[in-house]
Design a protein around this motif. Structure first.
Motif, PDB file in Angstrom:
ATOM      1  N   LYS A  91       0.767  -1.331   0.110  1.00 20.44           N
ATOM      2  CA  LYS A  91      -0.010  -0.033  -0.065  1.00 20.44           C
ATOM      3  C   LYS A  91       0.910   1.310   0.131  1.00 20.44           C
ATOM      4  N   LYS A  92       1.998   1.203   0.755  1.00 24.00           N
ATOM      5  CA  LYS A  92       2.608   2.444   0.853  1.00 24.00           C
ATOM      6  C   LYS A  92       3.451   2.762  -0.621  1.00 24.00           C
ATOM      7  N   HIS A  93       3.729   1.549  -1.177  1.00 23.10           N
ATOM      8  CA  HIS A  93       4.656   1.637  -2.347  1.00 23.10           C
ATOM      9  C   HIS A  93       3.502   2.146  -3.553  1.00 23.10           C
ATOM     10  N   GLN A  94       2.171   1.857  -3.443  1.00 25.82           N
ATOM     11  CA  GLN A  94       1.363   2.253  -4.262  1.00 25.82           C
ATOM     12  C   GLN A  94       1.188   3.806  -4.032  1.00 25.82           C
ATOM     13  N   ALA A  95       1.070   4.117  -2.831  1.00 28.36           N
ATOM     14  CA  ALA A  95       1.077   5.531  -2.664  1.00 28.36           C
ATOM     15  C   ALA A  95       2.166   6.390  -3.032  1.00 28.36           C
ATOM     16  N   VAL A  96       3.320   5.832  -3.001  1.00 25.99           N
ATOM     17  CA  VAL A  96       4.543   6.776  -3.468  1.00 25.99           C
ATOM     18  C   VAL A  96       4.679   6.470  -5.123  1.00 25.99           C
ATOM     19  N   GLY A  97       3.749   5.914  -5.813  1.00 23.91           N
ATOM     20  CA  GLY A  97       3.654   6.020  -7.300  1.00 23.91           C
ATOM     21  C   GLY A  97       4.464   4.588  -8.056  1.00 23.91           C
ATOM     22  N   VAL A  98       4.831   3.398  -7.086  1.00 23.73           N
ATOM     23  CA  VAL A  98       5.343   2.342  -7.698  1.00 23.73           C
ATOM     24  C   VAL A  98       4.467   1.604  -8.501  1.00 23.73           C
ATOM     25  N   ASN A  99       4.683   1.132  -9.663  1.00 23.34           N
ATOM     26  CA  ASN A  99       3.676   0.214 -10.307  1.00 23.34           C
ATOM     27  C   ASN A  99       4.196  -1.152  -9.860  1.00 23.34           C
ATOM     28  N   THR A 100       3.395  -2.203  -9.751  1.00 22.20           N
ATOM     29  CA  THR A 100       3.537  -3.574  -9.596  1.00 22.20           C
ATOM     30  C   THR A 100       4.399  -4.249 -10.578  1.00 22.20           C
ATOM     31  N   GLN A 101       4.384  -3.709 -11.903  1.00 25.86           N
ATOM     32  CA  GLN A 101       5.202  -4.142 -13.213  1.00 25.86           C
ATOM     33  C   GLN A 101       6.722  -3.777 -12.642  1.00 25.86           C
ATOM     34  N   SER A 102       7.084  -2.899 -11.812  1.00 24.84           N
ATOM     35  CA  SER A 102       8.435  -2.584 -11.545  1.00 24.84           C
ATOM     36  C   SER A 102       9.090  -3.608 -10.861  1.00 24.84           C
ATOM     37  N   PHE A 103       8.094  -4.567 -10.061  1.00 28.49           N
ATOM     38  CA  PHE A 103       8.826  -5.503  -9.167  1.00 28.49           C
ATOM     39  C   PHE A 103       9.407  -6.402  -9.877  1.00 28.49           C
ATOM     40  N   ALA A 104       9.081  -6.793 -11.264  1.00 33.37           N
ATOM     41  CA  ALA A 104       9.656  -7.854 -11.864  1.00 33.37           C
ATOM     42  C   ALA A 104      11.218  -7.187 -12.109  1.00 33.37           C
ATOM     43  N   VAL A 105      11.617  -6.025 -12.304  1.00 35.10           N
ATOM     44  CA  VAL A 105      12.653  -5.520 -12.605  1.00 35.10           C
ATOM     45  C   VAL A 105      13.468  -5.537 -11.432  1.00 35.10           C
ATOM     46  N   VAL A 106      12.899  -5.369 -10.281  1.00 36.99           N
ATOM     47  CA  VAL A 106      13.521  -5.318  -9.171  1.00 36.99           C
ATOM     48  C   VAL A 106      13.919  -6.938  -8.798  1.00 36.99           C
ATOM     49  N   GLY A 107      13.236  -7.721  -9.060  1.00 35.23           N
ATOM     50  CA  GLY A 107      13.543  -9.085  -8.869  1.00 35.23           C
ATOM     51  C   GLY A 107      14.939  -9.560  -9.970  1.00 35.23           C
ATOM     52  N   GLU A 108      14.819  -8.912 -11.074  1.00 31.62           N
ATOM     53  CA  GLU A 108      15.873  -9.035 -12.016  1.00 31.62           C
ATOM     54  C   GLU A 108      17.333  -8.516 -11.356  1.00 31.62           C
ATOM     55  N   SER A 109      17.035  -7.322 -10.711  1.00 29.22           N
ATOM     56  CA  SER A 109      18.160  -6.810 -10.166  1.00 29.22           C
ATOM     57  C   SER A 109      18.587  -7.548  -8.738  1.00 29.22           C
ATOM     58  N   LEU A 110      17.774  -8.089  -8.174  1.00 24.98           N
ATOM     59  CA  LEU A 110      17.969  -8.940  -7.044  1.00 24.98           C
ATOM     60  C   LEU A 110      18.940 -10.089  -7.316  1.00 24.98           C
ATOM     61  N   LEU A 111      18.305 -10.832  -8.564  1.00 28.47           N
ATOM     62  CA  LEU A 111      19.332 -11.930  -9.069  1.00 28.47           C
ATOM     63  C   LEU A 111      20.468 -11.551  -9.571  1.00 28.47           C
ATOM     64  N   TYR A 112      20.696 -10.037 -10.290  1.00 31.15           N
ATOM     65  CA  TYR A 112      21.711  -9.516 -10.834  1.00 31.15           C
ATOM     66  C   TYR A 112      22.940  -9.458  -9.591  1.00 31.15           C
TER      67      TYR A 112
END
Ligand code: HEM
Length: 147
Positions: A91-112
């Motif tokens: 909810k907090k991330h929705q409020a700051v304007g994050v899109n759920t689609q961005s989490f896929a890129v976060v995942g890629e960055s975690l794996l990186y």
């Protein structure tokens, strides 16, 4: 089972140096999706990107992210206990304007980041184990966008 062993084993060393590893992860994230940097308001006027990445507020967020990952690793046997926390975090991330689609890129960055730090220890099964856990965390956070 096996997944949990792989995650715990690799986090044992990484978790001791959360901030530098988190910085590797977020540097990758902003390389892949530079627009995300604008969601961190305190970083709005800084350039080059590298200056933003070393600001105290940014490092604070990196620390927060790594602590959530740390909590997930500690709760591999009962991830459901983090449900409410993760929903609210979503909810907090929705409020700051994050899109759920961005989490896929976060995942890629975690794996990186894992690949960079583990080298040969970064195997197919290890990658999959982390991806499975990350997917559960993000699914719980994404419920914060519903309604
Ligand atoms: C808070 C952005 C991903 C954990 C925040 C804030 C922003 C933000 C702007 C509020 C300001 C601050 O506390 O620094 C983003 C962006 C992300 C992202 C752009 C990538 C798309 C994540 C992920 C996690 C996370 C993946 C953890 C798994 C947190 C935590 C807070 C926070 C724990 C503090 C929430 C609170 O105040 O209770 N995030 N975030 N963030 N973020 Fe993120």
């Amino acid at each position: 089972e096996k997944d949990k062993e792989l995650i715990r084993g690799s986090w044992e060393s990484l978790g001791k140096n959360k901030v530098p590893h988190g910085v590797v992860m977020f540097s990758r994230l902003f390389e892949l999706e530079p627009a995300l940097l604008n969601l961190f308001h305190y970083n709005r006027n800084c350039s080059p990107t590298q200056d933003c990445l070393s600001s105290p507020e940014f490092l604070d967020h990196v620390t927060k992210v790594m602590l959530v990952i740390d909590a997930a690793v500690s709760h591999l046997d009962d991830l459901h206990t983090l449900e409410d926390f993760l929903l609210n975090l979503g909810k907090k991330h929705q409020a700051v304007g994050v899109n759920t689609q961005s989490f896929a890129v976060v995942g890629e960055s975690l794996l990186y980041m894992l690949q960079c730090s583990l080298g040969h220890g970064y195997t197919g099964p290890l990658r999959q184990a982390w991806l499975n856990m990350y997917t559960l965390v993000v699914a719980a956070m994404s419920r914060g966008w519903a309604k």
